[in-house]
Design a protein around this motif. Structure first.
Motif, PDB file in Angstrom:
ATOM      1  N   HIS A 149       0.858  -1.190   0.000  1.00  0.00           N
ATOM      2  CA  HIS A 149       0.000   0.000   0.000  1.00  0.00           C
ATOM      3  C   HIS A 149       0.892   1.238   0.000  1.00  0.00           C
ATOM      4  O   HIS A 149       1.900   1.298   0.706  1.00  0.00           O
ATOM      5  CB  HIS A 149      -0.908   0.018   1.236  1.00  0.00           C
ATOM      6  N   CYS A 150       0.482   2.229  -0.794  1.00  0.00           N
ATOM      7  CA  CYS A 150       1.197   3.513  -0.830  1.00  0.00           C
ATOM      8  C   CYS A 150       0.157   4.603  -1.048  1.00  0.00           C
ATOM      9  O   CYS A 150      -0.593   4.561  -2.023  1.00  0.00           O
ATOM     10  CB  CYS A 150       2.235   3.522  -1.956  1.00  0.00           C
ATOM     11  N   GLU A 151       0.128   5.572  -0.137  1.00  0.00           N
ATOM     12  CA  GLU A 151      -0.909   6.602  -0.206  1.00  0.00           C
ATOM     13  C   GLU A 151      -0.334   7.920   0.299  1.00  0.00           C
ATOM     14  O   GLU A 151       0.548   7.939   1.165  1.00  0.00           O
ATOM     15  CB  GLU A 151      -2.115   6.184   0.627  1.00  0.00           C
ATOM     16  N   ILE A 152      -0.868   9.007  -0.232  1.00  0.00           N
ATOM     17  CA  ILE A 152      -0.359  10.328   0.125  1.00  0.00           C
ATOM     18  C   ILE A 152      -1.511  11.318   0.146  1.00  0.00           C
ATOM     19  O   ILE A 152      -2.530  11.131  -0.541  1.00  0.00           O
ATOM     20  CB  ILE A 152       0.735  10.759  -0.885  1.00  0.00           C
ATOM     21  N   ARG A 209       2.362  15.953   3.077  1.00  0.00           N
ATOM     22  CA  ARG A 209       2.587  15.987   4.526  1.00  0.00           C
ATOM     23  C   ARG A 209       2.030  14.738   5.210  1.00  0.00           C
ATOM     24  O   ARG A 209       2.466  14.382   6.297  1.00  0.00           O
ATOM     25  CB  ARG A 209       1.974  17.244   5.132  1.00  0.00           C
ATOM     26  N   GLU A 210       1.040  14.119   4.588  1.00  0.00           N
ATOM     27  CA  GLU A 210       0.541  12.830   5.057  1.00  0.00           C
ATOM     28  C   GLU A 210       0.984  11.770   4.058  1.00  0.00           C
ATOM     29  O   GLU A 210       0.768  11.914   2.851  1.00  0.00           O
ATOM     30  CB  GLU A 210      -0.982  12.846   5.180  1.00  0.00           C
ATOM     31  N   PHE A 211       1.601  10.718   4.574  1.00  0.00           N
ATOM     32  CA  PHE A 211       2.211   9.729   3.697  1.00  0.00           C
ATOM     33  C   PHE A 211       2.285   8.409   4.435  1.00  0.00           C
ATOM     34  O   PHE A 211       2.609   8.361   5.627  1.00  0.00           O
ATOM     35  CB  PHE A 211       3.615  10.196   3.303  1.00  0.00           C
ATOM     36  N   VAL A 212       1.977   7.334   3.735  1.00  0.00           N
ATOM     37  CA  VAL A 212       2.114   6.014   4.328  1.00  0.00           C
ATOM     38  C   VAL A 212       2.545   5.030   3.247  1.00  0.00           C
ATOM     39  O   VAL A 212       2.063   5.076   2.113  1.00  0.00           O
ATOM     40  CB  VAL A 212       0.799   5.565   5.000  1.00  0.00           C
ATOM     41  N   LEU A 213       3.464   4.158   3.620  1.00  0.00           N
ATOM     42  CA  LEU A 213       4.010   3.165   2.699  1.00  0.00           C
ATOM     43  C   LEU A 213       4.134   1.848   3.460  1.00  0.00           C
ATOM     44  O   LEU A 213       4.794   1.785   4.497  1.00  0.00           O
ATOM     45  CB  LEU A 213       5.371   3.626   2.186  1.00  0.00           C
ATOM     46  N   LEU A 214       3.465   0.820   2.960  1.00  0.00           N
ATOM     47  CA  LEU A 214       3.484  -0.494   3.603  1.00  0.00           C
ATOM     48  C   LEU A 214       4.198  -1.468   2.684  1.00  0.00           C
ATOM     49  O   LEU A 214       3.746  -1.739   1.566  1.00  0.00           O
ATOM     50  CB  LEU A 214       2.049  -0.960   3.865  1.00  0.00           C
ATOM     51  N   LEU A 215       5.329  -1.975   3.140  1.00  0.00           N
ATOM     52  CA  LEU A 215       6.221  -2.761   2.303  1.00  0.00           C
ATOM     53  C   LEU A 215       6.471  -4.153   2.875  1.00  0.00           C
ATOM     54  O   LEU A 215       6.290  -4.400   4.072  1.00  0.00           O
ATOM     55  CB  LEU A 215       7.583  -2.049   2.166  1.00  0.00           C
ATOM     56  N   GLU A 216       6.952  -5.001   2.000  1.00  0.00           N
ATOM     57  CA  GLU A 216       7.478  -6.308   2.381  1.00  0.00           C
ATOM     58  C   GLU A 216       8.600  -6.143   3.402  1.00  0.00           C
ATOM     59  O   GLU A 216       9.457  -5.266   3.276  1.00  0.00           O
ATOM     60  CB  GLU A 216       8.007  -6.980   1.112  1.00  0.00           C
ATOM     61  N   ASP A 217       8.598  -6.977   4.416  1.00  0.00           N
ATOM     62  CA  ASP A 217       9.681  -7.023   5.391  1.00  0.00           C
ATOM     63  C   ASP A 217      10.758  -7.971   4.864  1.00  0.00           C
ATOM     64  O   ASP A 217      10.513  -9.159   4.701  1.00  0.00           O
ATOM     65  CB  ASP A 217       9.150  -7.515   6.732  1.00  0.00           C
ATOM     66  N   LEU A 218      11.923  -7.425   4.594  1.00  0.00           N
ATOM     67  CA  LEU A 218      12.991  -8.212   3.972  1.00  0.00           C
ATOM     68  C   LEU A 218      13.953  -8.835   4.982  1.00  0.00           C
ATOM     69  O   LEU A 218      14.989  -9.374   4.593  1.00  0.00           O
ATOM     70  CB  LEU A 218      13.763  -7.342   2.981  1.00  0.00           C
ATOM     71  N   SER A 219      13.640  -8.757   6.262  1.00  0.00           N
ATOM     72  CA  SER A 219      14.463  -9.422   7.269  1.00  0.00           C
ATOM     73  C   SER A 219      14.582 -10.915   6.922  1.00  0.00           C
ATOM     74  O   SER A 219      13.592 -11.534   6.492  1.00  0.00           O
ATOM     75  CB  SER A 219      13.818  -9.259   8.645  1.00  0.00           C
ATOM     76  N   PRO A 220      15.796 -11.492   6.997  1.00  0.00           N
ATOM     77  CA  PRO A 220      16.994 -11.027   7.682  1.00  0.00           C
ATOM     78  C   PRO A 220      18.006 -10.291   6.799  1.00  0.00           C
ATOM     79  O   PRO A 220      19.199 -10.271   7.128  1.00  0.00           O
ATOM     80  CB  PRO A 220      17.604 -12.328   8.200  1.00  0.00           C
ATOM     81  N   ALA A 221      17.585  -9.723   5.676  1.00  0.00           N
ATOM     82  CA  ALA A 221      18.519  -8.905   4.899  1.00  0.00           C
ATOM     83  C   ALA A 221      19.037  -7.778   5.782  1.00  0.00           C
ATOM     84  O   ALA A 221      18.321  -7.265   6.645  1.00  0.00           O
ATOM     85  CB  ALA A 221      17.820  -8.342   3.669  1.00  0.00           C
ATOM     86  N   SER A 222      20.269  -7.379   5.575  1.00  0.00           N
ATOM     87  CA  SER A 222      20.886  -6.377   6.441  1.00  0.00           C
ATOM     88  C   SER A 222      21.201  -5.111   5.662  1.00  0.00           C
ATOM     89  O   SER A 222      21.617  -5.156   4.498  1.00  0.00           O
ATOM     90  CB  SER A 222      22.167  -6.926   7.077  1.00  0.00           C
ATOM     91  N   GLN A 223      20.992  -3.995   6.308  1.00  0.00           N
ATOM     92  CA  GLN A 223      21.248  -2.689   5.719  1.00  0.00           C
ATOM     93  C   GLN A 223      22.748  -2.475   5.569  1.00  0.00           C
ATOM     94  O   GLN A 223      23.541  -2.845   6.431  1.00  0.00           O
ATOM     95  CB  GLN A 223      20.653  -1.608   6.616  1.00  0.00           C
ATOM     96  N   GLY A 224      23.144  -1.866   4.445  1.00  0.00           N
ATOM     97  CA  GLY A 224      24.539  -1.485   4.296  1.00  0.00           C
ATOM     98  C   GLY A 224      24.933  -0.444   5.336  1.00  0.00           C
ATOM     99  O   GLY A 224      24.082   0.253   5.884  1.00  0.00           O
ATOM    100  N   ASP A 225      26.214  -0.358   5.590  1.00  0.00           N
ATOM    101  CA  ASP A 225      26.729   0.581   6.591  1.00  0.00           C
ATOM    102  C   ASP A 225      27.544   1.656   5.882  1.00  0.00           C
ATOM    103  O   ASP A 225      28.655   1.407   5.420  1.00  0.00           O
ATOM    104  CB  ASP A 225      27.593  -0.154   7.608  1.00  0.00           C
ATOM    105  N   GLN A 226      26.977   2.861   5.805  1.00  0.00           N
ATOM    106  CA  GLN A 226      27.614   3.924   5.051  1.00  0.00           C
ATOM    107  C   GLN A 226      28.975   4.314   5.601  1.00  0.00           C
ATOM    108  O   GLN A 226      29.881   4.663   4.846  1.00  0.00           O
ATOM    109  CB  GLN A 226      26.700   5.158   5.049  1.00  0.00           C
ATOM    110  N   ILE A 227      29.119   4.264   6.900  1.00  0.00           N
ATOM    111  CA  ILE A 227      30.379   4.675   7.500  1.00  0.00           C
ATOM    112  C   ILE A 227      31.446   3.601   7.315  1.00  0.00           C
ATOM    113  O   ILE A 227      32.583   3.894   6.929  1.00  0.00           O
ATOM    114  CB  ILE A 227      30.178   5.006   8.991  1.00  0.00           C
TER     115      ILE A 227
END
Length: 372
Positions: free
Chosen positions: A118-121, A126-144
């Protein structure tokens, strides 16, 4: 946080979008997860925050169903506007951009993204909602910390899946979901150049003492070139992620997949801007210098596989060198308009130092001046 209770979907459409986790209800979830053939009833859910929340607020939902639709998972990721109202107002255009990506762009390109439920605005973003697939256990990259070349190769090949399928598509001229000026919009480019100069001054003043004198001088010079730089090479264009960096990539445990998130900075312009931004911010300078030609080559070959023609590696490499200005522009704009955090400040310093080094090593500013 937990919530439970029967779902009454009839009244959901009359309610405003949830602006905070306390406003997410079982009724609302039931309504957005249902379709004309399958009525979903959410009995309750748990909601927990994830991520750093600099420009938006992100949560994981664990849902308990009374009636489940086909292929619906137990967990989702929910993205809401920033809980800082001042930040929310400043970045509303970014929420509109992300909405445009999931509703108008995602199905026409081949970059890997989460499934969108779901994606609605509303209210001009100023009002926004985004409902996405949970990709766990994928891990976020570390920018630092940065990444290795294997992860970087996955990222640049995935990036070609964004640019290649609609390379130089004339329909981008009428696309309204961007937050950056288009190649032919000289007035908007000048305006963004002026904003970048202000954002650069703010960044330098706020981070006083953390950036070396050589980098400060380069950042000021780069900011003064942004307005004209945005108009270079208008004959090569595509849709850009705009903030294509490690923190916006999820790497899967199998080691051969990456998924791209956070589409709040969509632009139409020189595609290599995404490439240079990613490579230039993902490595310490000495490592980048050793692997960047290999990564540009991997990206270029992937573009060819997506059907791009009449674009040589030498042209791609030259675009890459010019495109490095994306790093100081996006990084200073992001710093100036997002909520401050300790990690965020450290990340900005790291990205600017790496970007300045890449610009010097590649002779980017001289090359840009020679094109003006």
């Amino acid at each position: 946080m937990s919530s439970s209770g029967p779902a009454d979907t009839a009244a959901v459409s009359e309610r405003r979008l949830p602006g905070s986790p306390s406003e997410v209800t079982a009724d609302w979830l039931s309504a957005v997860l249902s379709d004309t053939d399958d009525q979903v009833i959410v009995d309750g859910f748990d909601i927990t925050p994830v991520g750093t929340g600099q420009t938006a607020a992100t949560y994981r939902l664990a849902i308990r169903y009374r009636r489940r639709g086909p292929d619906l998972p137990d967990t989702f990721v929910l993205k809401l506007p920033s809980q800082d109202l001042a930040v929310r107002d400043r970045v509303a255009l970014g929420y509109r951009s992300e909405h445009a990506f999931y509703t108008q762009v995602a199905d026409s390109v081949q970059i890997p993204v989460p499934r969108c439920f779901h994606c609605e605005i509303a209210d001009e973003g100023r009002e926004f909602v985004l409902l996405l697939e949970d990709l766990s256990p994928a891990s976020q990259g570390d920018q630092i910390r940065g990444c290795g070349t294997a992860q970087a190769r996955l990222a640049v090949e995935a990036l070609a899946g964004l640019h290649g399928p609609r390379w130089c598509d004339p329909r981008w001229a009428s696309f309204t979901g961007t937050v950056m000026p288009k190649p032919a919009d000289s007035a908007a480019a000048t305006g963004l150049g002026d904003i970048t100069a202000l954002a650069t001054a703010t960044t330098i003043d706020t981070l006083a003492g953390r950036l070396g004198d050589e980098d400060v001088a380069l950042l000021r010079e780069a900011a003064n070139l942004v307005g004209a730089w945005l108009l270079l090479r208008p004959d090569r264009f595509g849709v850009l992620h705009g903030d294509y960096r490690l923190d916006n990539l999820l790497f899967h445990p199998d080691g051969d997949r990456v998924t791209v998130v956070d589409w709040q900075t969509l632009a139409v312009g020189l595609p290599a801007r995404d490439l240079a931004y990613f490579v230039g911010t993902s490595f310490e300078p000495s490592v980048r210098a050793e692997c960047e030609r290999e990564l540009v080559d991997a990206y270029h070959r992937a573009l060819i596989e997506h059907g791009v023609t009449d674009y040589s590696f030498d042209e791609c490499w030259d675009d890459y060198r010019i495109a490095v200005l994306q790093i100081p522009m996006i990084t200073t704009l992001g710093f100036a308009f997002a909520a401050a955090t300790e990690r965020g400040d450290d990340m900005i310093v790291t990205m600017l130092e790496r970007g300045c080094a890449a610009s010097r090593d590649l002779g980017s500013l001289d090359l840009i001046r020679g094109q003006l």
